[in-house]
Enzyme design. Structure first.
Site, PDB file in Angstrom:
ATOM      1  CG  ASN A  12      -1.714   1.210   1.446  1.00 38.79           C
ATOM      2  OD1 ASN A  12      -1.801   2.039   0.544  1.00 38.79           O
ATOM      3  ND2 ASN A  12      -2.316   1.344   2.611  1.00 38.79           N
ATOM      4  CD  GLU A 100      -2.870   5.511   6.789  1.00 32.46           C
ATOM      5  OE1 GLU A 100      -2.906   5.555   5.538  1.00 32.46           O
ATOM      6  OE2 GLU A 100      -1.941   4.957   7.420  1.00 32.46           O
ATOM      7  N   GLY A 238       4.917   1.267   4.787  1.00 28.99           N
ATOM      8  CA  GLY A 238       6.268   1.844   4.678  1.00 28.99           C
ATOM      9  C   GLY A 238       7.282   0.951   3.974  1.00 28.99           C
TER      10      GLY A 238
HETATM   11  P1  PGA Z   1       2.854   0.222   7.705  1.00 32.59           P
HETATM   12  O1  PGA Z   1       1.387   0.453   7.111  1.00 32.59           O
HETATM   13  O2  PGA Z   1       3.387  -1.043   7.102  1.00 32.59           O
HETATM   14  O3  PGA Z   1       3.634   1.441   7.273  1.00 32.59           O
HETATM   15  O4  PGA Z   1       2.723   0.125   9.188  1.00 32.59           O
HETATM   16  C1  PGA Z   1       0.512  -0.613   6.903  1.00 32.59           C
HETATM   17  C2  PGA Z   1      -0.788  -0.112   6.325  1.00 32.59           C
HETATM   18  O5  PGA Z   1      -1.261   0.942   6.769  1.00 32.59           O
HETATM   19  O6  PGA Z   1      -1.362  -0.739   5.410  1.00 32.59           O
END
Ligand code: PGA
Length: 254
Positions: A12, A100, A238
């Site tokens: 993502n 989010e 990330g």
């Molecule tokens: P992250 O995000 O790997 O940066 O913790 C995961 C996500 O929100 O899909």
């Protein structure tokens, strides 16, 4: 790794990467992951990069995903993107209800359910995200929150379509924080979600649904997380922004 369900690992990219940067990443992944057959691999760039990334991964084992989609087919919905527009770029998956978006865009379970139905109606596959906040976990509300989100966001799907839906368990406190759920915490939540699906649909459907874990997944913790019985993949934020780390997560999971 011998799993009951084929692993699905999706990147993502969130609101990152220009078209040129997206192309660099997609081209590197195509080369680095060319030999991988054991895992379904998905990348979800921002809408603006879908066209070019789609061309870059043509004839590869990498599938394209979008980060959101409207429940409407067309019309006066400023800023929204419809299924038909995504299909022009051979998009196969759509992330829905990411925490989010639940937080900043105030997306509700009911809206996510409408969108999940629209995604299926377009013969695409939704990746429906659920997860509790730290405050909810500490208040002993994790199961209640997960059950409400699972029931609400997946309401109205037929058994057949549910079996083709991917669920992503993403504890909000683990997203982008570097704090990963322990393997035991992940397995416990995944098994709980599968139990809810079994009550909502039936056991056979629940056994077919792939449940991804998301939240600070990295090359060093991927293998242990994926070794859990009910963890069927990962949704990576990330660590999916760099070819090396995303490819290593996938290779370490096999
Ligand atoms: P992250 O995000 O790997 O940066 O913790 C995961 C996500 O929100 O899909």
């Amino acid at each position: 790794m011998n799993k009951e369900r084929k692993l699905i690992i999706a990147g993502n990219w969130k609101m990152n990467k220009t078209v040129a940067e997206s192309l660099d990443l997609a081209r590197s992944l195509k080369i680095d992951l060319a030999s991988v057959k054991e895992v379904d691999i998905v990348v979800c760039p921002p809408f603006t990069s879908l066209s070019e990334v789609s061309k870059a991964i043509l004839d590869s084992n990498i599938r394209l995903g979008a980060q959101n989609m409207s429940e409407h087919n067309a019309g006066a919905y400023t800023g929204e993107i419809a299924a038909g527009m995504l299909k022009e770029f051979s998009v196969r998956y759509v992330i829905l209800g990411h925490s989010e978006r639940r937080q900043y865009q105030k997306e509700s379970d009911a809206l996510i359910a409408l969108r999940a139905a629209a995604v299926h109606a377009a013969s695409l596959k939704p990746i429906v995200c659920v997860g509790e906040t730290l405050a909810e976990r500490e208040a002993g509300q994790m199961e209640k929150v997960l059950e409400t989100q699972v029931r609400g966001s997946l309401a109205g799907l037929s058994k057949e379509l549910m079996a083709e839906t991917v669920v992503a368990y993403e504890p909000v406190w683990a997203i982008g924080t570097g704090k990963t759920a322990t393997t035991a915490q992940a397995q416990e939540a995944h098994a709980f979600i599968r139990g809810v699906l079994s009550k909502m649909f039936d056991e056979a459907v629940a056994r077919r649904v792939r449940i991804q874990y998301g939240g600070s997944v990295k090359p060093s913790n991927a293998r242990e997380l994926m070794s859990q019985a009910d963890v069927d993949g990962a949704l990576v934020g990330g660590a999916s922004l760099e070819a090396r780390s995303f490819a290593d997560i996938i290779k370490n999971s096999i």
